[in-house]
Each structure stands twice: as C-alpha cells, then as structure tokens.
Design a protein around this motif. Structure first.
Motif, PDB file in Angstrom:
ATOM      1  N   VAL A  64     -19.954  13.277 -22.311  1.00  0.00           N
ATOM      2  CA  VAL A  64     -20.567  13.871 -21.117  1.00  0.00           C
ATOM      3  C   VAL A  64     -19.596  13.911 -19.944  1.00  0.00           C
ATOM      4  CG1 VAL A  64     -22.452  13.675 -19.450  1.00  0.00           C
ATOM      5  CG2 VAL A  64     -22.869  13.123 -21.855  1.00  0.00           C
ATOM      6  N   VAL A  65     -19.056  12.741 -19.554  1.00  0.00           N
ATOM      7  CA  VAL A  65     -18.258  12.666 -18.335  1.00  0.00           C
ATOM      8  C   VAL A  65     -16.960  13.456 -18.472  1.00  0.00           C
ATOM      9  CG1 VAL A  65     -17.084  11.095 -16.759  1.00  0.00           C
ATOM     10  CG2 VAL A  65     -19.288  10.452 -17.747  1.00  0.00           C
ATOM     11  N   TRP A  66     -16.228  13.215 -19.564  1.00  0.00           N
ATOM     12  CA  TRP A  66     -14.931  13.886 -19.724  1.00  0.00           C
ATOM     13  C   TRP A  66     -15.079  15.409 -19.758  1.00  0.00           C
ATOM     14  CZ3 TRP A  66     -12.345  16.886 -23.356  1.00  0.00           C
ATOM     15  CH2 TRP A  66     -10.952  16.964 -23.209  1.00  0.00           C
ATOM     16  N   PRO A  67     -16.044  15.998 -20.552  1.00  0.00           N
ATOM     17  CA  PRO A  67     -16.211  17.469 -20.487  1.00  0.00           C
ATOM     18  C   PRO A  67     -16.621  17.972 -19.107  1.00  0.00           C
ATOM     19  CG  PRO A  67     -17.227  16.606 -22.473  1.00  0.00           C
ATOM     20  CD  PRO A  67     -16.869  15.435 -21.647  1.00  0.00           C
ATOM     21  N   LEU A  68     -17.495  17.227 -18.392  1.00  0.00           N
ATOM     22  CA  LEU A  68     -17.906  17.671 -17.064  1.00  0.00           C
ATOM     23  C   LEU A  68     -16.741  17.649 -16.079  1.00  0.00           C
ATOM     24  CD1 LEU A  68     -21.420  16.020 -16.660  1.00  0.00           C
ATOM     25  CD2 LEU A  68     -20.901  18.413 -17.066  1.00  0.00           C
ATOM     26  N   VAL A  69     -15.876  16.635 -16.172  1.00  0.00           N
ATOM     27  CA  VAL A  69     -14.713  16.582 -15.293  1.00  0.00           C
ATOM     28  C   VAL A  69     -13.790  17.768 -15.554  1.00  0.00           C
ATOM     29  CG1 VAL A  69     -12.625  15.253 -14.779  1.00  0.00           C
ATOM     30  CG2 VAL A  69     -14.829  14.103 -14.954  1.00  0.00           C
ATOM     31  N   ARG A  70     -13.539  18.071 -16.826  1.00  0.00           N
ATOM     32  CA  ARG A  70     -12.678  19.210 -17.138  1.00  0.00           C
ATOM     33  C   ARG A  70     -13.314  20.527 -16.674  1.00  0.00           C
ATOM     34  NH1 ARG A  70     -10.108  15.502 -17.403  1.00  0.00           N
ATOM     35  NH2 ARG A  70      -8.474  14.913 -18.888  1.00  0.00           N
ATOM     36  N   LEU A  71     -14.637  20.663 -16.851  1.00  0.00           N
ATOM     37  CA  LEU A  71     -15.316  21.868 -16.395  1.00  0.00           C
ATOM     38  C   LEU A  71     -15.220  22.022 -14.880  1.00  0.00           C
ATOM     39  CD1 LEU A  71     -17.232  24.272 -17.030  1.00  0.00           C
ATOM     40  CD2 LEU A  71     -19.150  22.678 -16.713  1.00  0.00           C
ATOM     41  N   ARG A  73     -12.902  20.696 -12.893  1.00  0.00           N
ATOM     42  CA  ARG A  73     -11.521  20.864 -12.446  1.00  0.00           C
ATOM     43  C   ARG A  73     -10.981  22.254 -12.752  1.00  0.00           C
ATOM     44  NH1 ARG A  73      -7.466  16.277 -14.261  1.00  0.00           N
ATOM     45  NH2 ARG A  73      -8.890  15.150 -12.879  1.00  0.00           N
ATOM     46  N   TYR A  74     -11.240  22.764 -13.950  1.00  0.00           N
ATOM     47  CA  TYR A  74     -10.572  23.992 -14.376  1.00  0.00           C
ATOM     48  C   TYR A  74     -11.441  25.243 -14.281  1.00  0.00           C
ATOM     49  CZ  TYR A  74      -7.146  20.720 -16.168  1.00  0.00           C
ATOM     50  OH  TYR A  74      -6.221  19.727 -16.277  1.00  0.00           O
ATOM     51  N   VAL A  75     -12.773  25.089 -14.026  1.00  0.00           N
ATOM     52  CA  VAL A  75     -13.638  26.265 -13.948  1.00  0.00           C
ATOM     53  C   VAL A  75     -14.329  26.347 -12.586  1.00  0.00           C
ATOM     54  CG1 VAL A  75     -15.626  27.458 -14.948  1.00  0.00           C
ATOM     55  CG2 VAL A  75     -14.005  26.265 -16.443  1.00  0.00           C
ATOM     56  N   LEU A  76     -15.095  25.312 -12.236  1.00  0.00           N
ATOM     57  CA  LEU A  76     -15.901  25.384 -11.028  1.00  0.00           C
ATOM     58  C   LEU A  76     -15.064  25.373  -9.760  1.00  0.00           C
ATOM     59  CD1 LEU A  76     -18.857  23.033 -12.008  1.00  0.00           C
ATOM     60  CD2 LEU A  76     -18.743  25.507 -12.128  1.00  0.00           C
ATOM     61  N   THR A  77     -13.997  24.561  -9.732  1.00  0.00           N
ATOM     62  CA  THR A  77     -13.179  24.489  -8.516  1.00  0.00           C
ATOM     63  C   THR A  77     -12.484  25.811  -8.217  1.00  0.00           C
ATOM     64  OG1 THR A  77     -12.864  22.122  -8.843  1.00  0.00           O
ATOM     65  CG2 THR A  77     -11.309  23.246  -7.411  1.00  0.00           C
ATOM     66  N   PRO A  78     -11.786  26.456  -9.173  1.00  0.00           N
ATOM     67  CA  PRO A  78     -11.200  27.773  -8.845  1.00  0.00           C
ATOM     68  C   PRO A  78     -12.243  28.812  -8.444  1.00  0.00           C
ATOM     69  CG  PRO A  78     -10.207  26.870 -10.824  1.00  0.00           C
ATOM     70  CD  PRO A  78     -11.366  26.007 -10.510  1.00  0.00           C
ATOM     71  N   CYS A  79     -13.383  28.850  -9.150  1.00  0.00           N
ATOM     72  CA  CYS A  79     -14.430  29.797  -8.777  1.00  0.00           C
ATOM     73  C   CYS A  79     -14.960  29.519  -7.365  1.00  0.00           C
ATOM     74  CB  CYS A  79     -15.578  29.741  -9.781  1.00  0.00           C
ATOM     75  SG  CYS A  79     -15.144  30.345 -11.429  1.00  0.00           S
ATOM     76  N   GLY A  80     -15.118  28.246  -7.015  1.00  0.00           N
ATOM     77  CA  GLY A  80     -15.592  27.902  -5.677  1.00  0.00           C
ATOM     78  C   GLY A  80     -14.614  28.319  -4.593  1.00  0.00           C
ATOM     79  N   HIS A  81     -13.313  28.113  -4.836  1.00  0.00           N
ATOM     80  CA  HIS A  81     -12.314  28.544  -3.856  1.00  0.00           C
ATOM     81  C   HIS A  81     -12.343  30.065  -3.670  1.00  0.00           C
ATOM     82  CE1 HIS A  81     -11.032  24.570  -3.470  1.00  0.00           C
ATOM     83  NE2 HIS A  81     -10.187  24.504  -4.511  1.00  0.00           N
ATOM     84  N   ALA A  82     -12.425  30.799  -4.770  1.00  0.00           N
ATOM     85  CA  ALA A  82     -12.466  32.261  -4.656  1.00  0.00           C
ATOM     86  C   ALA A  82     -13.718  32.728  -3.919  1.00  0.00           C
ATOM     87  CB  ALA A  82     -12.408  32.886  -6.052  1.00  0.00           C
TER      88      ALA A  82
END
Length: 230
Positions: A64-71, A73-82
């Motif tokens: 749970v934790v490790w997949p959520l952290v990767r999601l 870091r690499y998906v939600l954060t770039p989308c949020g910045h854009a």
C-alpha cells in the motif's frame, strides 16, 4: 480536637481486623490470579501479537504505502504542478486584476460610508443607552447579587460544609485509611505467596532439573554424532 481522638481510635480498632480479613480473602486470590494470567496468557500473547504486527506492517508497506508514494511522486505531483500553472494563468491573474482595479476601490468607499452610518446610527445611541440606563441598573443588580451570594455562602457553610467536614474527619477518613492499609498489606502478602509458591519452585525446577537435563541431552547428542560421524 481532643474530643475527636478517642472516637477515631475506637473506630480504627473496630475496622482494622475486618478490613484485613476481607483483604486477605479477596486481594490475595486476585493477586495470585493476576500473576498467573500474566505468566501464562498475557506475556506470550503480547509476544505473538507483536510479531504479527511487525509482519502486517511490512506487508502493508510493500503493498500500500510504497505504491502510493510512487504514484504521488511520479504521477500526482507533476499533474498538480501543471494544473496549478494553468489555473494561475487562466483564473488567478484575471481575478487579481479585477480585485485590484475594481473591487478594492469600491470596497474602500463602501467601508467608509458604512463606518459613518454605523457611528451615528448605532454606536452613539448605544453608548448613551449604556451610560445613562444600563450601567446604573447593572451596578444595582451587582450589589443585590453580592449581598445574596454572601448570605447564601454563609448558609451553605453552616448547613453543608461544616457537617460534611465533620463526617469526613470522624467517620469516612479513618475507615478509608484503614481499608487502604489493609488492601496494601494483603497485596504485599499475595505477592510474597506468589513468589514462594510459584516463582521459587519454577526457579528450582529450571536450575535443578531443566538445565542439567538440557546439558545431559546435549552431551548425549554430541556422543551420538561423534559415534556416527567419527
């Protein structure tokens, strides 16, 4: 004070022996059962639950934790910045210009007019009402409440506080003190009985039976291994 001491001594002498007998019949078995429950159930159960908690934590981290952290870091954060850059360009900048050039001047003018109206229509009449009507009435009511509170305090002290203090000093405090002493004495006796009946025999069995038997079994196994292996 000299009249209370004989009554307190008789009461303590009458309570001490029944309190100790009750404590021996109740507290000592409870202490024995508590020590037995700790040794047989709670401590082994705590070790097992601790091990299970560690294993469940590891499984939850990797599933749970490790997949959520990767999601994140690499998906939600770039989308949020854009999305934030897009909103800042299309929404926040026009709204800021509108507020600075239109709404702020209108708000300052409205606030000035509202302050003038509030001063002469609300503040000045309320100040006159408080000074000439409410303040004198409040002072008279406060004086009346002060007089009533003093009388009520004296009445409560005479009818309630003094009898309760006498009851606590003469009856309740001696009884509770002796009961507490008896329970503590019985608890210590129960601990000593537990140590004499359980702890010492277990230590003796471990020292005189288990350790020698364990050493002998190890020696026999070494001899058998030496005889088979050479």
């Amino acid at each position: 004070m000299t009249e209370d001491r004989p009554a307190e001594g008789c009461l303590v002498a009458a309570v001490r022996v029944p309190a100790r007998i009750f404590a021996l019949l109740v507290v000592v078995p409870l202490r024995f059962l508590w020590e037995l429950l700790l040794a047989v159930v709670l401590r082994p159960l705590g070790r097992v639950l601790g091990w299970l908690a560690v294993q469940v934590g590891r499984v939850l981290y990797w599933t749970v934790v490790w997949p959520l952290v990767r999601l994140y870091r690499y998906v939600l954060t770039p989308c949020g910045h854009a999305l934030a850059r897009l909103l800042r360009t299309l929404v926040w900048a026009p709204l800021a210009w509108l507020g600075r050039q239109v709404l702020a001047p209108a708000g300052r003018a409205f606030r000035t007019a509202l302050a003038w109206l509030g001063r002469y229509l609300v503040v000045v009449p309320l100040a006159a009402l408080w000074r000439y009507v409410l303040e004198p009435c409040a002072r008279g009511l406060w004086w009346l409440l002060t007089v009533l509170a003093r009388g009520l305090g004296v009445l409560l002290r005479v009818l309630l506080v003094v009898p309760l203090a006498w009851l606590w000093r003469v009856l309740l405090y001696p009884v509770l003190r002796e009961a507490g002493r008896a329970i503590g004495w019985a608890w210590r006796i129960g601990g000593r009985i537990w140590g004499f009946l359980v702890v010492r025999p277990c230590r003796w069995v471990r020292r005189e039976v288990w350790w020698p038997a364990k050493a002998e079994i190890a020696r026999v196994l070494r001899e058998v291994r030496r005889a088979l292996v050479g």
